[in-house]
Design a protein around this motif. Structure first.
Motif, PDB file in Angstrom:
ATOM      1  N   GLU A  22       1.005  -1.175  -0.168  1.00  0.00           N
ATOM      2  CA  GLU A  22       0.105  -0.075   0.160  1.00  0.00           C
ATOM      3  C   GLU A  22       0.882   1.260  -0.019  1.00  0.00           C
ATOM      4  N   ILE A  23       2.036   1.458  -0.112  1.00  0.00           N
ATOM      5  CA  ILE A  23       3.059   2.065  -0.071  1.00  0.00           C
ATOM      6  C   ILE A  23       3.770   2.356  -1.253  1.00  0.00           C
ATOM      7  N   ASN A  24       4.026   3.480  -1.748  1.00  0.00           N
ATOM      8  CA  ASN A  24       5.140   3.573  -3.080  1.00  0.00           C
ATOM      9  C   ASN A  24       6.519   3.704  -2.913  1.00  0.00           C
ATOM     10  N   PHE A  25       7.099   2.641  -2.017  1.00  0.00           N
ATOM     11  CA  PHE A  25       8.117   2.426  -1.853  1.00  0.00           C
ATOM     12  C   PHE A  25       8.563   0.709  -1.992  1.00  0.00           C
ATOM     13  N   THR A  26       9.834   0.470  -2.472  1.00  0.00           N
ATOM     14  CA  THR A  26      10.359  -1.146  -2.511  1.00  0.00           C
ATOM     15  C   THR A  26      11.092  -1.180  -1.022  1.00  0.00           C
ATOM     16  N   TYR A  27      11.150  -2.421  -0.538  1.00  0.00           N
ATOM     17  CA  TYR A  27      12.113  -2.420   0.545  1.00  0.00           C
ATOM     18  C   TYR A  27      13.616  -1.750   0.367  1.00  0.00           C
ATOM     19  N   ASP A  28      14.044  -1.988  -1.060  1.00  0.00           N
ATOM     20  CA  ASP A  28      15.434  -1.297  -1.270  1.00  0.00           C
ATOM     21  C   ASP A  28      15.270   0.126  -1.152  1.00  0.00           C
ATOM     22  N   LYS A  29      14.294   0.780  -1.768  1.00  0.00           N
ATOM     23  CA  LYS A  29      14.121   2.233  -1.549  1.00  0.00           C
ATOM     24  C   LYS A  29      14.174   2.646  -0.055  1.00  0.00           C
ATOM     25  N   ILE A  30      13.608   1.884   0.579  1.00  0.00           N
ATOM     26  CA  ILE A  30      13.351   2.362   1.949  1.00  0.00           C
ATOM     27  C   ILE A  30      14.205   2.272   2.751  1.00  0.00           C
ATOM     28  N   SER A  31      15.173   1.086   2.622  1.00  0.00           N
ATOM     29  CA  SER A  31      16.507   0.830   3.285  1.00  0.00           C
ATOM     30  C   SER A  31      17.406   1.960   3.071  1.00  0.00           C
ATOM     31  N   LYS A  32      17.663   2.277   1.444  1.00  0.00           N
ATOM     32  CA  LYS A  32      18.338   3.537   1.316  1.00  0.00           C
ATOM     33  C   LYS A  32      18.082   4.697   1.961  1.00  0.00           C
ATOM     34  N   LYS A  33      16.681   5.029   2.024  1.00  0.00           N
ATOM     35  CA  LYS A  33      16.064   6.389   2.462  1.00  0.00           C
ATOM     36  C   LYS A  33      16.667   6.181   3.913  1.00  0.00           C
ATOM     37  N   LEU A  34      16.443   5.223   4.477  1.00  0.00           N
ATOM     38  CA  LEU A  34      16.671   5.373   6.116  1.00  0.00           C
ATOM     39  C   LEU A  34      18.216   5.253   6.339  1.00  0.00           C
ATOM     40  N   GLY A  35      19.332   4.812   5.354  1.00  0.00           N
ATOM     41  CA  GLY A  35      20.441   4.910   5.387  1.00  0.00           C
ATOM     42  C   GLY A  35      21.120   3.548   6.079  1.00  0.00           C
ATOM     43  N   MET A  36      20.307   2.397   5.993  1.00  0.00           N
ATOM     44  CA  MET A  36      20.675   1.028   6.321  1.00  0.00           C
ATOM     45  C   MET A  36      20.733   0.233   5.395  1.00  0.00           C
ATOM     46  N   SER A  37      21.345  -1.135   5.356  1.00  0.00           N
ATOM     47  CA  SER A  37      21.238  -2.008   4.431  1.00  0.00           C
ATOM     48  C   SER A  37      19.753  -2.833   4.222  1.00  0.00           C
ATOM     49  N   ILE A  38      19.342  -3.277   3.299  1.00  0.00           N
ATOM     50  CA  ILE A  38      18.380  -3.787   3.190  1.00  0.00           C
ATOM     51  C   ILE A  38      18.342  -5.363   4.347  1.00  0.00           C
ATOM     52  N   GLY A  39      19.574  -5.819   4.329  1.00  0.00           N
ATOM     53  CA  GLY A  39      19.615  -6.832   5.316  1.00  0.00           C
ATOM     54  C   GLY A  39      19.273  -6.358   6.762  1.00  0.00           C
ATOM     55  N   SER A  40      19.648  -5.198   7.055  1.00  0.00           N
ATOM     56  CA  SER A  40      19.239  -4.707   8.498  1.00  0.00           C
ATOM     57  C   SER A  40      17.716  -4.542   8.599  1.00  0.00           C
ATOM     58  N   LEU A  41      17.057  -4.062   7.525  1.00  0.00           N
ATOM     59  CA  LEU A  41      15.725  -3.796   7.751  1.00  0.00           C
ATOM     60  C   LEU A  41      15.119  -5.232   7.589  1.00  0.00           C
ATOM     61  N   ASN A  42      15.588  -6.084   6.953  1.00  0.00           N
ATOM     62  CA  ASN A  42      14.890  -7.469   6.854  1.00  0.00           C
ATOM     63  C   ASN A  42      15.141  -7.928   8.502  1.00  0.00           C
ATOM     64  N   MET A  43      16.124  -8.010   8.998  1.00  0.00           N
ATOM     65  CA  MET A  43      16.245  -8.455  10.159  1.00  0.00           C
ATOM     66  C   MET A  43      15.604  -8.036  11.139  1.00  0.00           C
ATOM     67  N   ARG A  44      15.264  -6.751  11.101  1.00  0.00           N
ATOM     68  CA  ARG A  44      14.388  -5.928  12.312  1.00  0.00           C
ATOM     69  C   ARG A  44      12.837  -6.777  11.765  1.00  0.00           C
ATOM     70  N   ARG A  45      12.525  -6.709  10.568  1.00  0.00           N
ATOM     71  CA  ARG A  45      11.247  -7.505  10.523  1.00  0.00           C
ATOM     72  C   ARG A  45      11.072  -8.693  10.888  1.00  0.00           C
ATOM     73  N   LYS A  46      12.197  -9.451  11.188  1.00  0.00           N
ATOM     74  CA  LYS A  46      12.190 -10.759  11.561  1.00  0.00           C
ATOM     75  C   LYS A  46      11.911 -10.682  13.081  1.00  0.00           C
ATOM     76  N   ILE A  47      12.316  -9.758  13.653  1.00  0.00           N
ATOM     77  CA  ILE A  47      12.596  -9.339  15.089  1.00  0.00           C
ATOM     78  C   ILE A  47      11.121  -9.257  15.462  1.00  0.00           C
ATOM     79  N   TYR A  48      10.247  -8.412  14.692  1.00  0.00           N
ATOM     80  CA  TYR A  48       8.857  -8.253  15.053  1.00  0.00           C
ATOM     81  C   TYR A  48       8.013  -9.635  14.630  1.00  0.00           C
ATOM     82  N   LYS A  49       8.579 -10.380  13.744  1.00  0.00           N
ATOM     83  CA  LYS A  49       7.978 -11.729  13.549  1.00  0.00           C
ATOM     84  C   LYS A  49       8.098 -12.372  14.731  1.00  0.00           C
TER      85      LYS A  49
END
Length: 89
Positions: A22-49
């Protein structure tokens, strides 16, 4: 090592719950916008899991991550999307 802000956690939890459908961003664009690696973003999502008691999650949640989980776990998806849209603007 990346230092996660509360806003980063709010975005990561949204992505765990709703993906990027529902948002106009990909995971890659979000991670770059936040200044982190996509791997870091994915790991945090797994913590929420893990916090959501789902199999396959990671169990090393920071205090801030737990607070965001508790604060946003019952929020209406439209309201949450509006918050994330503002954070990514």
């Amino acid at each position: 090592m990346y230092s996660w802000s509360e806003n980063d956690d709010i975005i990561a939890f949204y992505l765990y719950l709703y993906s990027t459908k529902e948002i106009n961003f990909t995971y890659d664009k979000i991670s770059k916008k936040l200044g982190m690696s996509i791997g870091s973003l994915n790991m945090r999502r797994k913590i929420y899991k893990h916090l959501d008691n789902k199999l396959g999650g990671l169990c090393n949640a920071a205090g801030q991550t737990i607070i965001v989980f508790e604060r946003f776990k019952g929020i209406n998806c439209r309201v949450y999307k509006e918050i994330v849209d503002k954070l990514l603007a």
